[in-house]
Write a protein that holds these residues in place. Structure first.
Motif, PDB file in Angstrom:
ATOM      1  N   LEU A 249      16.427  26.302   8.789  1.00 48.03           N
ATOM      2  CA  LEU A 249      14.759  26.365   8.971  1.00 48.03           C
ATOM      3  C   LEU A 249      14.826  27.874   9.419  1.00 48.03           C
ATOM      4  CD1 LEU A 249      13.345  23.326  10.935  1.00 48.03           C
ATOM      5  CD2 LEU A 249      12.497  24.415   8.791  1.00 48.03           C
ATOM      6  N   LYS A 250      13.859  28.591   8.616  1.00 46.07           N
ATOM      7  CA  LYS A 250      13.605  30.021   8.819  1.00 46.07           C
ATOM      8  C   LYS A 250      12.587  30.094   9.830  1.00 46.07           C
ATOM      9  CE  LYS A 250      15.081  31.390   4.212  1.00 46.07           C
ATOM     10  NZ  LYS A 250      14.829  32.075   2.895  1.00 46.07           N
ATOM     11  N   LYS A 251      12.751  31.223  10.764  1.00 43.85           N
ATOM     12  CA  LYS A 251      11.549  31.359  11.858  1.00 43.85           C
ATOM     13  C   LYS A 251      10.244  31.756  11.332  1.00 43.85           C
ATOM     14  CE  LYS A 251      15.135  32.479  15.221  1.00 43.85           C
ATOM     15  NZ  LYS A 251      15.643  33.410  16.407  1.00 43.85           N
ATOM     16  N   LYS A 252      10.307  32.541  10.236  1.00 46.29           N
ATOM     17  CA  LYS A 252       9.030  33.078   9.435  1.00 46.29           C
ATOM     18  C   LYS A 252       8.266  31.823   8.784  1.00 46.29           C
ATOM     19  CE  LYS A 252      10.517  38.031   9.859  1.00 46.29           C
ATOM     20  NZ  LYS A 252      10.293  39.332   9.079  1.00 46.29           N
ATOM     21  N   ASP A 253       9.073  30.814   8.383  1.00 42.93           N
ATOM     22  CA  ASP A 253       8.578  29.928   7.663  1.00 42.93           C
ATOM     23  C   ASP A 253       7.779  28.984   8.209  1.00 42.93           C
ATOM     24  OD1 ASP A 253       8.068  28.112   5.428  1.00 42.93           O
ATOM     25  OD2 ASP A 253       9.800  27.582   4.895  1.00 42.93           O
ATOM     26  N   GLN A 254       6.255  29.493   8.571  1.00 45.94           N
ATOM     27  CA  GLN A 254       5.348  28.656   9.201  1.00 45.94           C
ATOM     28  C   GLN A 254       4.828  27.218   8.763  1.00 45.94           C
ATOM     29  OE1 GLN A 254       4.510  29.428  12.409  1.00 45.94           O
ATOM     30  NE2 GLN A 254       5.847  31.068  12.177  1.00 45.94           N
ATOM     31  N   TYR A 255       5.047  27.441   7.348  1.00 45.00           N
ATOM     32  CA  TYR A 255       4.691  26.055   6.601  1.00 45.00           C
ATOM     33  C   TYR A 255       5.564  24.770   6.920  1.00 45.00           C
ATOM     34  CZ  TYR A 255       3.934  23.130   2.688  1.00 45.00           C
ATOM     35  OH  TYR A 255       3.747  21.824   1.632  1.00 45.00           O
ATOM     36  N   ALA A 256       7.002  25.416   6.672  1.00 44.40           N
ATOM     37  CA  ALA A 256       8.055  24.298   7.039  1.00 44.40           C
ATOM     38  C   ALA A 256       8.229  23.871   8.563  1.00 44.40           C
ATOM     39  CB  ALA A 256       9.313  24.885   6.750  1.00 44.40           C
TER      40      ALA A 256
ATOM     41  N   ILE B 113       0.849  -1.078   0.025  1.00 50.90           N
ATOM     42  CA  ILE B 113      -0.173   0.154  -0.018  1.00 50.90           C
ATOM     43  C   ILE B 113       0.925   1.154  -0.045  1.00 50.90           C
ATOM     44  CG2 ILE B 113      -1.570   1.382   1.196  1.00 50.90           C
ATOM     45  CD1 ILE B 113      -2.563  -1.441   2.414  1.00 50.90           C
ATOM     46  N   SER B 114       0.745   2.145  -1.086  1.00 51.78           N
ATOM     47  CA  SER B 114       1.394   3.356  -1.113  1.00 51.78           C
ATOM     48  C   SER B 114       0.663   4.638  -0.391  1.00 51.78           C
ATOM     49  CB  SER B 114       1.591   3.679  -2.454  1.00 51.78           C
ATOM     50  OG  SER B 114       2.585   4.797  -2.648  1.00 51.78           O
ATOM     51  N   SER B 115       1.153   5.198   0.417  1.00 50.79           N
ATOM     52  CA  SER B 115       0.330   6.110   1.345  1.00 50.79           C
ATOM     53  C   SER B 115       0.663   7.578   0.505  1.00 50.79           C
ATOM     54  CB  SER B 115       0.960   6.283   2.678  1.00 50.79           C
ATOM     55  OG  SER B 115       2.218   6.695   2.907  1.00 50.79           O
ATOM     56  N   PRO B 116      -0.218   8.656   0.738  1.00 44.33           N
ATOM     57  CA  PRO B 116      -0.060   9.743  -0.058  1.00 44.33           C
ATOM     58  C   PRO B 116       1.067  10.308   0.321  1.00 44.33           C
ATOM     59  CG  PRO B 116      -1.680   9.977   1.666  1.00 44.33           C
ATOM     60  CD  PRO B 116      -1.712   8.593   1.432  1.00 44.33           C
ATOM     61  N   SER B 117       1.901  11.010  -0.363  1.00 42.41           N
ATOM     62  CA  SER B 117       3.056  11.812   0.031  1.00 42.41           C
ATOM     63  C   SER B 117       3.341  13.295  -0.488  1.00 42.41           C
ATOM     64  CB  SER B 117       4.220  11.157  -0.220  1.00 42.41           C
ATOM     65  OG  SER B 117       4.490  10.761  -1.712  1.00 42.41           O
ATOM     66  N   PHE B 118       4.253  14.185  -0.071  1.00 42.03           N
ATOM     67  CA  PHE B 118       4.668  15.706  -0.588  1.00 42.03           C
ATOM     68  C   PHE B 118       6.032  15.818  -0.343  1.00 42.03           C
ATOM     69  CE2 PHE B 118       3.362  16.033   3.807  1.00 42.03           C
ATOM     70  CZ  PHE B 118       4.375  17.155   4.131  1.00 42.03           C
ATOM     71  N   VAL B 119       6.557  16.653  -0.828  1.00 43.10           N
ATOM     72  CA  VAL B 119       8.009  16.786  -0.647  1.00 43.10           C
ATOM     73  C   VAL B 119       8.172  18.444  -0.016  1.00 43.10           C
ATOM     74  CG1 VAL B 119      10.156  17.246  -1.879  1.00 43.10           C
ATOM     75  CG2 VAL B 119       8.530  15.699  -2.982  1.00 43.10           C
ATOM     76  N   LEU B 120       9.204  18.528   0.863  1.00 40.95           N
ATOM     77  CA  LEU B 120       9.736  19.450   1.653  1.00 40.95           C
ATOM     78  C   LEU B 120      11.227  19.675   1.410  1.00 40.95           C
ATOM     79  CD1 LEU B 120       9.144  22.163   3.464  1.00 40.95           C
ATOM     80  CD2 LEU B 120       9.867  20.511   5.453  1.00 40.95           C
ATOM     81  N   SER B 121      11.296  21.058   0.656  1.00 42.63           N
ATOM     82  CA  SER B 121      12.876  21.012   0.355  1.00 42.63           C
ATOM     83  C   SER B 121      13.367  22.220   1.345  1.00 42.63           C
ATOM     84  CB  SER B 121      12.763  21.747  -1.280  1.00 42.63           C
ATOM     85  OG  SER B 121      14.103  21.898  -1.623  1.00 42.63           O
ATOM     86  N   LEU B 122      14.478  21.794   1.849  1.00 40.74           N
ATOM     87  CA  LEU B 122      15.382  22.683   2.569  1.00 40.74           C
ATOM     88  C   LEU B 122      16.727  22.726   2.351  1.00 40.74           C
ATOM     89  CD1 LEU B 122      13.537  21.525   6.197  1.00 40.74           C
ATOM     90  CD2 LEU B 122      13.099  23.754   5.001  1.00 40.74           C
TER      91      LEU B 122
END
Length: 416
Positions: A184-191, A4-13
Protein backbone atom coordinates in the motif's frame (compact mmCIF):
# COMPACT_ATOMS: atom_id res chain seq x y z
CA UNK A 1 -35.73 -17.25 -3.84
CA UNK A 2 -32.64 -16.26 -5.83
CA UNK A 3 -29.61 -15.03 -3.93
CA UNK A 4 -29.37 -11.23 -3.78
CA UNK A 5 -26.21 -9.96 -5.47
CA UNK A 6 -24.79 -6.76 -3.97
CA UNK A 7 -22.89 -4.18 -6.07
CA UNK A 8 -19.15 -4.76 -6.18
CA UNK A 9 -15.88 -3.33 -7.52
CA UNK A 10 -12.25 -4.48 -7.80
CA UNK A 11 -9.17 -3.15 -6.02
CA UNK A 12 -5.88 -4.44 -7.45
CA UNK A 13 -2.80 -4.42 -5.19
CA UNK A 14 0.64 -6.00 -5.54
CA UNK A 15 1.84 -8.72 -3.16
CA UNK A 16 5.12 -8.27 -1.35
CA UNK A 17 7.74 -10.82 -2.42
CA UNK A 18 7.44 -14.08 -0.49
CA UNK A 19 9.41 -16.84 -2.31
CA UNK A 20 7.52 -19.73 -0.71
CA UNK A 21 4.05 -18.28 -1.30
CA UNK A 22 4.99 -17.25 -4.86
CA UNK A 23 6.24 -20.77 -5.57
CA UNK A 24 2.92 -22.24 -4.38
CA UNK A 25 1.00 -19.75 -6.56
CA UNK A 26 3.03 -20.60 -9.67
CA UNK A 27 2.50 -24.33 -9.07
CA UNK A 28 -1.26 -23.77 -8.71
CA UNK A 29 -1.33 -21.78 -11.94
CA UNK A 30 0.20 -24.73 -13.81
CA UNK A 31 -2.24 -27.18 -12.18
CA UNK A 32 -5.15 -24.89 -13.10
CA UNK A 33 -3.84 -24.78 -16.67
CA UNK A 34 -3.83 -28.61 -16.81
CA UNK A 35 -7.38 -28.70 -15.41
CA UNK A 36 -8.61 -26.13 -17.91
CA UNK A 37 -7.05 -27.88 -20.92
CA UNK A 38 -8.26 -31.34 -19.84
CA UNK A 39 -11.87 -30.21 -19.38
CA UNK A 40 -11.88 -28.21 -22.62
CA UNK A 41 -10.48 -31.24 -24.46
CA UNK A 42 -13.24 -33.44 -23.02
CA UNK A 43 -15.90 -30.97 -24.18
CA UNK A 44 -14.47 -30.86 -27.71
CA UNK A 45 -14.38 -34.68 -27.94
CA UNK A 46 -18.02 -35.01 -26.85
CA UNK A 47 -19.08 -32.24 -29.23
CA UNK A 48 -17.40 -34.11 -32.08
CA UNK A 49 -19.34 -37.26 -31.18
CA UNK A 50 -22.63 -35.33 -30.98
CA UNK A 51 -22.12 -33.76 -34.41
CA UNK A 52 -21.74 -37.22 -35.97
CA UNK A 53 -25.27 -38.17 -34.89
CA UNK A 54 -27.93 -38.07 -37.61
CA UNK A 55 -30.47 -36.49 -35.29
CA UNK A 56 -28.16 -33.53 -34.64
CA UNK A 57 -27.64 -32.96 -38.38
CA UNK A 58 -31.39 -33.14 -38.96
CA UNK A 59 -32.15 -30.64 -36.18
CA UNK A 60 -29.54 -28.19 -37.51
CA UNK A 61 -31.05 -28.38 -41.01
CA UNK A 62 -34.52 -27.74 -39.55
CA UNK A 63 -33.26 -24.83 -37.45
CA UNK A 64 -31.63 -23.16 -40.47
CA UNK A 65 -34.78 -23.62 -42.56
CA UNK A 66 -37.10 -22.21 -39.87
CA UNK A 67 -34.74 -19.28 -39.17
CA UNK A 68 -34.67 -18.42 -42.88
CA UNK A 69 -38.47 -18.39 -43.04
CA UNK A 70 -38.68 -16.25 -39.90
CA UNK A 71 -36.50 -13.59 -41.56
CA UNK A 72 -39.35 -13.02 -44.04
CA UNK A 73 -42.20 -13.42 -41.54
CA UNK A 74 -41.04 -12.49 -38.03
CA UNK A 75 -44.53 -12.54 -36.48
CA UNK A 76 -45.44 -16.06 -37.59
CA UNK A 77 -46.41 -17.80 -34.33
CA UNK A 78 -46.24 -21.31 -35.81
CA UNK A 79 -42.66 -20.77 -36.96
CA UNK A 80 -41.68 -19.27 -33.57
CA UNK A 81 -43.17 -22.32 -31.83
CA UNK A 82 -41.30 -24.68 -34.19
CA UNK A 83 -38.01 -22.88 -33.58
CA UNK A 84 -38.47 -23.10 -29.82
CA UNK A 85 -39.21 -26.83 -30.09
CA UNK A 86 -36.08 -27.43 -32.19
CA UNK A 87 -33.94 -25.52 -29.66
CA UNK A 88 -35.41 -27.60 -26.83
CA UNK A 89 -34.55 -30.78 -28.75
CA UNK A 90 -30.99 -29.53 -29.28
CA UNK A 91 -30.72 -28.78 -25.57
CA UNK A 92 -31.85 -32.33 -24.73
CA UNK A 93 -29.26 -33.69 -27.15
CA UNK A 94 -26.52 -31.59 -25.52
CA UNK A 95 -27.54 -32.91 -22.09
CA UNK A 96 -27.34 -36.45 -23.46
CA UNK A 97 -23.69 -35.83 -24.36
CA UNK A 98 -23.01 -34.01 -21.05
CA UNK A 99 -22.34 -30.67 -22.76
CA UNK A 100 -23.40 -28.62 -19.72
CA UNK A 101 -21.62 -26.51 -17.11
CA UNK A 102 -22.46 -28.99 -14.34
CA UNK A 103 -20.55 -31.74 -16.17
CA UNK A 104 -17.32 -29.75 -15.90
CA UNK A 105 -17.73 -29.59 -12.10
CA UNK A 106 -18.03 -33.39 -12.03
CA UNK A 107 -14.99 -33.91 -14.30
CA UNK A 108 -12.76 -31.57 -12.31
CA UNK A 109 -12.98 -33.66 -9.11
CA UNK A 110 -10.81 -36.62 -10.28
CA UNK A 111 -8.38 -34.21 -11.97
CA UNK A 112 -8.01 -32.32 -8.69
CA UNK A 113 -7.44 -35.60 -6.84
CA UNK A 114 -4.80 -36.56 -9.43
CA UNK A 115 -2.79 -33.50 -8.35
CA UNK A 116 -3.13 -34.40 -4.67
CA UNK A 117 -5.92 -31.88 -3.92
CA UNK A 118 -3.29 -29.12 -3.96
CA UNK A 119 -5.83 -26.73 -5.48
CA UNK A 120 -8.77 -25.52 -3.41
CA UNK A 121 -12.15 -27.02 -4.43
CA UNK A 122 -13.68 -23.58 -5.07
CA UNK A 123 -10.75 -22.60 -7.31
CA UNK A 124 -11.09 -25.88 -9.23
CA UNK A 125 -14.80 -25.24 -9.82
CA UNK A 126 -14.08 -21.72 -11.06
CA UNK A 127 -11.50 -23.14 -13.52
CA UNK A 128 -14.09 -25.68 -14.69
CA UNK A 129 -16.60 -22.87 -15.26
CA UNK A 130 -13.93 -20.94 -17.16
CA UNK A 131 -13.39 -23.94 -19.48
CA UNK A 132 -17.17 -24.21 -19.99
CA UNK A 133 -17.44 -20.51 -20.86
CA UNK A 134 -14.73 -20.92 -23.50
CA UNK A 135 -16.39 -24.00 -24.97
CA UNK A 136 -19.91 -22.53 -24.84
CA UNK A 137 -18.81 -19.66 -27.08
CA UNK A 138 -17.78 -22.21 -29.70
CA UNK A 139 -20.85 -24.39 -29.10
CA UNK A 140 -23.29 -21.52 -29.67
CA UNK A 141 -21.46 -19.99 -32.64
CA UNK A 142 -19.86 -16.99 -30.93
CA UNK A 143 -16.33 -18.28 -31.56
CA UNK A 144 -14.75 -20.50 -34.21
CA UNK A 145 -12.71 -22.65 -31.83
CA UNK A 146 -11.69 -23.08 -28.20
CA UNK A 147 -8.11 -22.08 -27.45
CA UNK A 148 -5.95 -24.19 -25.16
CA UNK A 149 -3.57 -22.39 -22.78
CA UNK A 150 0.15 -22.96 -23.33
CA UNK A 151 2.68 -23.66 -20.62
CA UNK A 152 3.37 -20.64 -18.34
CA UNK A 153 0.53 -18.67 -20.01
CA UNK A 154 -2.10 -19.21 -17.29
CA UNK A 155 -2.19 -15.80 -15.63
CA UNK A 156 -4.91 -15.96 -12.97
CA UNK A 157 -7.12 -18.04 -10.71
CA UNK A 158 -9.80 -17.12 -8.18
CA UNK A 159 -11.97 -18.58 -5.45
CA UNK A 160 -15.64 -18.20 -4.58
CA UNK A 161 -15.55 -16.85 -1.04
CA UNK A 162 -13.12 -15.16 1.34
CA UNK A 163 -13.42 -18.01 3.86
CA UNK A 164 -11.33 -20.79 2.30
CA UNK A 165 -8.29 -21.06 0.03
CA UNK A 166 -6.68 -17.78 -0.98
CA UNK A 167 -8.23 -15.05 1.16
CA UNK A 168 -7.73 -11.50 2.42
CA UNK A 169 -7.20 -10.99 6.17
CA UNK A 170 -6.11 -7.65 7.72
CA UNK A 171 -4.04 -6.37 4.79
CA UNK A 172 -2.51 -9.78 3.98
CA UNK A 173 -3.18 -12.49 1.43
CA UNK A 174 -3.32 -15.76 3.35
CA UNK A 175 -3.11 -19.32 2.04
CA UNK A 176 -2.95 -22.17 4.57
CA UNK A 177 -0.02 -21.25 6.89
CA UNK A 178 1.55 -18.82 4.39
CA UNK A 179 0.87 -15.12 4.06
CA UNK A 180 2.15 -12.07 2.20
CA UNK A 181 1.26 -8.41 2.89
CA UNK A 182 -0.24 -6.20 0.20
CA UNK A 183 1.85 -3.20 -0.91
CA UNK A 184 0.00 0.00 0.00
CA UNK A 185 1.46 3.34 -1.06
CA UNK A 186 1.11 6.20 1.43
CA UNK A 187 0.02 8.62 -1.29
CA UNK A 188 -2.64 6.27 -2.69
CA UNK A 189 -5.61 7.80 -0.87
CA UNK A 190 -8.09 5.84 -2.99
CA UNK A 191 -6.75 2.45 -1.85
CA UNK A 192 -6.29 3.62 1.76
CA UNK A 193 -9.92 4.76 1.95
CA UNK A 194 -11.14 1.38 0.68
CA UNK A 195 -9.01 -0.45 3.26
CA UNK A 196 -10.48 1.78 5.99
CA UNK A 197 -13.99 0.83 4.85
CA UNK A 198 -13.04 -2.86 5.03
CA UNK A 199 -11.57 -2.51 8.53
CA UNK A 200 -14.55 -0.56 9.88
CA UNK A 201 -17.08 -2.69 7.93
CA UNK A 202 -18.81 0.46 6.72
CA UNK A 203 -22.45 -0.09 5.89
CA UNK A 204 -24.04 0.81 2.54
CA UNK A 205 -27.46 0.30 0.98
CA UNK A 206 -28.63 -0.64 -2.48
CA UNK A 207 -31.97 -1.19 -4.18
CA UNK A 208 -33.22 -4.51 -5.51
CA UNK A 209 -36.23 -4.98 -7.80
CA UNK A 210 -38.01 -8.33 -7.59
CA UNK A 211 -41.44 -9.19 -9.03
CA UNK A 212 -42.16 -5.52 -9.66
CA UNK A 213 -41.34 -4.50 -6.08
CA UNK A 214 -38.33 -2.37 -5.16
CA UNK A 215 -36.79 -2.70 -1.74
CA UNK A 216 -33.68 -1.32 -0.02
CA UNK A 217 -31.11 -3.83 1.23
CA UNK A 218 -28.42 -3.07 3.83
CA UNK A 219 -24.92 -4.56 3.54
CA UNK A 220 -21.36 -3.73 4.59
CA UNK A 221 -17.98 -3.42 2.86
CA UNK A 222 -16.30 -6.83 2.69
CA UNK A 223 -14.09 -8.86 0.39
CA UNK A 224 -16.21 -11.34 -1.57
CA UNK A 225 -13.29 -13.30 -2.97
CA UNK A 226 -9.66 -12.89 -4.07
CA UNK A 227 -8.22 -13.28 -7.57
CA UNK A 228 -4.47 -13.94 -7.88
CA UNK A 229 -3.00 -12.45 -11.08
CA UNK A 230 0.48 -13.06 -12.52
CA UNK A 231 2.09 -10.25 -14.53
CA UNK A 232 5.48 -10.01 -16.19
CA UNK A 233 6.73 -6.41 -16.01
CA UNK A 234 10.17 -5.43 -17.33
CA UNK A 235 11.25 -9.07 -17.35
CA UNK A 236 10.26 -9.73 -13.72
CA UNK A 237 7.26 -11.85 -12.71
CA UNK A 238 5.09 -10.18 -10.07
CA UNK A 239 1.88 -11.24 -8.33
CA UNK A 240 -1.15 -9.02 -7.79
CA UNK A 241 -4.29 -9.59 -5.75
CA UNK A 242 -7.61 -8.43 -7.20
CA UNK A 243 -9.91 -7.90 -4.22
CA UNK A 244 -13.54 -8.16 -5.33
CA UNK A 245 -15.25 -5.95 -2.75
CA UNK A 246 -18.95 -5.57 -1.96
CA UNK A 247 -19.96 -1.91 -2.02
CA UNK A 248 -19.47 1.22 -4.10
CA UNK A 249 -16.02 2.56 -5.03
CA UNK A 250 -15.18 5.86 -3.28
CA UNK A 251 -15.45 9.05 -5.28
CA UNK A 252 -12.19 10.47 -6.63
CA UNK A 253 -13.59 14.02 -6.36
CA UNK A 254 -13.37 14.67 -10.08
CA UNK A 255 -14.61 17.97 -11.44
CA UNK A 256 -17.89 17.20 -13.22
CA UNK A 257 -19.41 19.53 -15.78
CA UNK A 258 -23.03 20.20 -16.69
CA UNK A 259 -24.69 20.27 -20.07
CA UNK A 260 -24.88 18.27 -23.26
CA UNK A 261 -21.81 16.93 -25.08
CA UNK A 262 -21.80 15.42 -28.58
CA UNK A 263 -19.17 12.82 -29.51
CA UNK A 264 -18.35 11.48 -32.95
CA UNK A 265 -15.88 8.61 -32.41
CA UNK A 266 -13.80 7.60 -35.43
CA UNK A 267 -11.10 5.03 -36.06
CA UNK A 268 -8.26 7.12 -34.62
CA UNK A 269 -9.92 10.41 -33.60
CA UNK A 270 -12.88 11.67 -31.63
CA UNK A 271 -14.74 14.91 -32.38
CA UNK A 272 -16.08 16.71 -29.31
CA UNK A 273 -18.78 19.37 -29.35
CA UNK A 274 -19.81 21.00 -26.07
CA UNK A 275 -21.18 24.37 -24.96
CA UNK A 276 -17.71 25.53 -23.85
CA UNK A 277 -15.41 23.60 -26.17
CA UNK A 278 -15.17 22.13 -29.69
CA UNK A 279 -12.17 19.99 -30.60
CA UNK A 280 -10.82 17.06 -32.61
CA UNK A 281 -8.66 14.75 -30.47
CA UNK A 282 -6.31 11.99 -31.62
CA UNK A 283 -6.86 8.73 -29.74
CA UNK A 284 -3.83 7.36 -27.85
CA UNK A 285 -1.33 9.34 -29.91
CA UNK A 286 1.54 8.34 -27.57
CA UNK A 287 1.55 4.72 -28.79
CA UNK A 288 2.95 5.69 -32.21
CA UNK A 289 6.55 5.72 -30.97
CA UNK A 290 6.23 2.23 -29.48
CA UNK A 291 4.56 0.98 -32.67
CA UNK A 292 7.73 1.86 -34.58
CA UNK A 293 9.87 -0.03 -32.04
CA UNK A 294 7.57 -3.06 -32.33
CA UNK A 295 7.95 -3.10 -36.12
CA UNK A 296 11.75 -2.97 -35.95
CA UNK A 297 11.90 -5.71 -33.30
CA UNK A 298 9.64 -7.98 -35.35
CA UNK A 299 11.94 -7.55 -38.37
CA UNK A 300 14.96 -8.55 -36.30
CA UNK A 301 13.10 -11.60 -34.97
CA UNK A 302 12.08 -12.67 -38.47
CA UNK A 303 15.66 -12.42 -39.77
CA UNK A 304 16.95 -14.41 -36.79
CA UNK A 305 14.31 -17.13 -37.23
CA UNK A 306 15.06 -17.52 -40.93
CA UNK A 307 18.79 -17.76 -40.27
CA UNK A 308 18.48 -20.51 -37.65
CA UNK A 309 15.70 -22.44 -39.48
CA UNK A 310 16.48 -22.39 -43.23
CA UNK A 311 14.95 -25.89 -43.63
CA UNK A 312 11.48 -24.51 -42.86
CA UNK A 313 11.40 -22.00 -45.75
CA UNK A 314 11.20 -22.28 -49.54
CA UNK A 315 13.77 -20.63 -51.83
CA UNK A 316 11.38 -17.71 -52.47
CA UNK A 317 11.14 -17.07 -48.68
CA UNK A 318 7.65 -18.48 -48.10
CA UNK A 319 7.15 -20.88 -45.20
CA UNK A 320 6.72 -24.60 -45.86
CA UNK A 321 3.51 -26.42 -44.99
CA UNK A 322 3.20 -29.21 -42.45
CA UNK A 323 4.77 -29.96 -39.10
CA UNK A 324 8.13 -28.23 -38.48
CA UNK A 325 10.82 -28.20 -35.84
CA UNK A 326 11.98 -24.71 -34.83
CA UNK A 327 15.29 -23.68 -33.29
CA UNK A 328 15.37 -20.28 -31.57
CA UNK A 329 18.67 -18.59 -30.78
CA UNK A 330 19.45 -16.78 -27.53
CA UNK A 331 19.23 -13.48 -29.41
CA UNK A 332 15.77 -14.40 -30.68
CA UNK A 333 14.54 -15.22 -27.16
CA UNK A 334 15.82 -11.86 -25.87
CA UNK A 335 14.06 -10.07 -28.73
CA UNK A 336 10.85 -12.02 -27.99
CA UNK A 337 10.95 -10.89 -24.35
CA UNK A 338 11.62 -7.33 -25.51
CA UNK A 339 8.65 -7.48 -27.90
CA UNK A 340 6.39 -8.73 -25.13
CA UNK A 341 7.41 -5.79 -22.95
CA UNK A 342 6.71 -3.34 -25.82
CA UNK A 343 3.20 -4.77 -26.22
CA UNK A 344 2.59 -4.48 -22.46
CA UNK A 345 3.72 -0.84 -22.46
CA UNK A 346 1.58 -0.09 -25.49
CA UNK A 347 -1.51 -1.52 -23.79
CA UNK A 348 -0.85 0.43 -20.57
CA UNK A 349 -0.28 3.70 -22.43
CA UNK A 350 -3.39 3.20 -24.54
CA UNK A 351 -5.56 2.48 -21.50
CA UNK A 352 -4.14 5.44 -19.56
CA UNK A 353 -4.67 7.76 -22.54
CA UNK A 354 -8.32 6.69 -22.95
CA UNK A 355 -9.03 7.15 -19.24
CA UNK A 356 -7.38 10.57 -19.20
CA UNK A 357 -9.51 11.62 -22.17
CA UNK A 358 -12.65 10.30 -20.44
CA UNK A 359 -11.88 12.39 -17.33
CA UNK A 360 -11.45 15.51 -19.49
CA UNK A 361 -14.77 14.85 -21.19
CA UNK A 362 -16.51 14.56 -17.81
CA UNK A 363 -15.51 18.18 -17.12
CA UNK A 364 -17.47 19.34 -20.20
CA UNK A 365 -20.93 18.01 -19.34
CA UNK A 366 -23.13 15.37 -17.73
CA UNK A 367 -25.09 14.11 -20.76
CA UNK A 368 -23.29 12.58 -23.74
CA UNK A 369 -24.67 11.85 -27.20
CA UNK A 370 -22.54 9.36 -29.12
CA UNK A 371 -23.10 8.74 -32.82
CA UNK A 372 -23.33 5.06 -33.73
CA UNK A 373 -20.37 3.94 -35.83
CA UNK A 374 -20.88 0.84 -37.98
CA UNK A 375 -18.30 -1.15 -39.90
CA UNK A 376 -19.84 0.10 -43.16
CA UNK A 377 -19.03 3.69 -42.23
CA UNK A 378 -15.29 3.01 -42.05
CA UNK A 379 -13.47 5.07 -44.65
CA UNK A 380 -16.41 7.38 -45.36
CA UNK A 381 -15.40 11.02 -45.17
CA UNK A 382 -16.79 13.37 -42.54
CA UNK A 383 -20.27 14.72 -43.19
CA UNK A 384 -21.43 11.52 -44.88
CA UNK A 385 -22.72 8.28 -43.43
CA UNK A 386 -23.80 4.86 -44.72
CA UNK A 387 -27.47 3.89 -44.81
CA UNK A 388 -27.70 0.60 -42.90
CA UNK A 389 -30.62 -0.62 -45.05
CA UNK A 390 -29.22 -0.28 -48.57
CA UNK A 391 -25.52 0.48 -47.82
CA UNK A 392 -25.72 3.74 -49.81
CA UNK A 393 -23.68 6.79 -48.75
CA UNK A 394 -25.91 9.73 -47.81
CA UNK A 395 -25.41 13.13 -46.10
CA UNK A 396 -25.47 12.80 -42.31
CA UNK A 397 -27.30 16.13 -41.87
CA UNK A 398 -30.55 14.61 -43.17
CA UNK A 399 -32.43 14.07 -39.92
CA UNK A 400 -35.50 11.86 -39.98
CA UNK A 401 -35.11 10.70 -43.59
CA UNK A 402 -33.09 7.64 -42.60
CA UNK A 403 -33.54 5.54 -39.45
CA UNK A 404 -29.83 5.47 -38.71
CA UNK A 405 -29.63 9.27 -38.58
CA UNK A 406 -31.45 9.40 -35.24
CA UNK A 407 -29.53 6.55 -33.58
CA UNK A 408 -27.56 7.80 -30.61
CA UNK A 409 -26.43 6.61 -27.22
CA UNK A 410 -27.37 8.75 -24.23
CA UNK A 411 -25.35 8.37 -21.05
CA UNK A 412 -24.97 10.46 -17.91
CA UNK A 413 -22.44 10.81 -15.10
CA UNK A 414 -24.96 12.03 -12.55
CA UNK A 415 -24.86 10.08 -9.29
CA UNK A 416 -28.17 8.71 -8.09
Amino acid sequence: MAKISSPSFVLSLELKKNPLLFSVAFDELEICRAMYNTILSQYLKLEKQMKREKRYKKLIRQLKAVSKKLEKDEQNKALIKDKKQIKDDLKTLREKYHLTEYSSHVWVKPIREHFGNRVNAAVAQKIATRAWNTFSRKLFGKAKKGRFIRKDEMDSFEGKTNKTGWRYIDGNIVYKDLQSPLILKKKDQYALEIIRHLEKKTEFSFKVTSKGETKTVQDFYRVKYVRIVKKEIRGKVRLFADLVIAGYPPSKNRKLGKGKVGLDIGISTVAVSALTKVSLVNLAEQVKEISREITLTQRKMDRSKRTTNPQNFHVDGTIKKGKKYWVFSTRYKKLRAKLKEFHRKQAVIRTLSHRTLANRLLELGDTFYIETMTALAVGVSGGWRVNEKNSKVVPSNIIGSYPFANKSCRCTNKRK
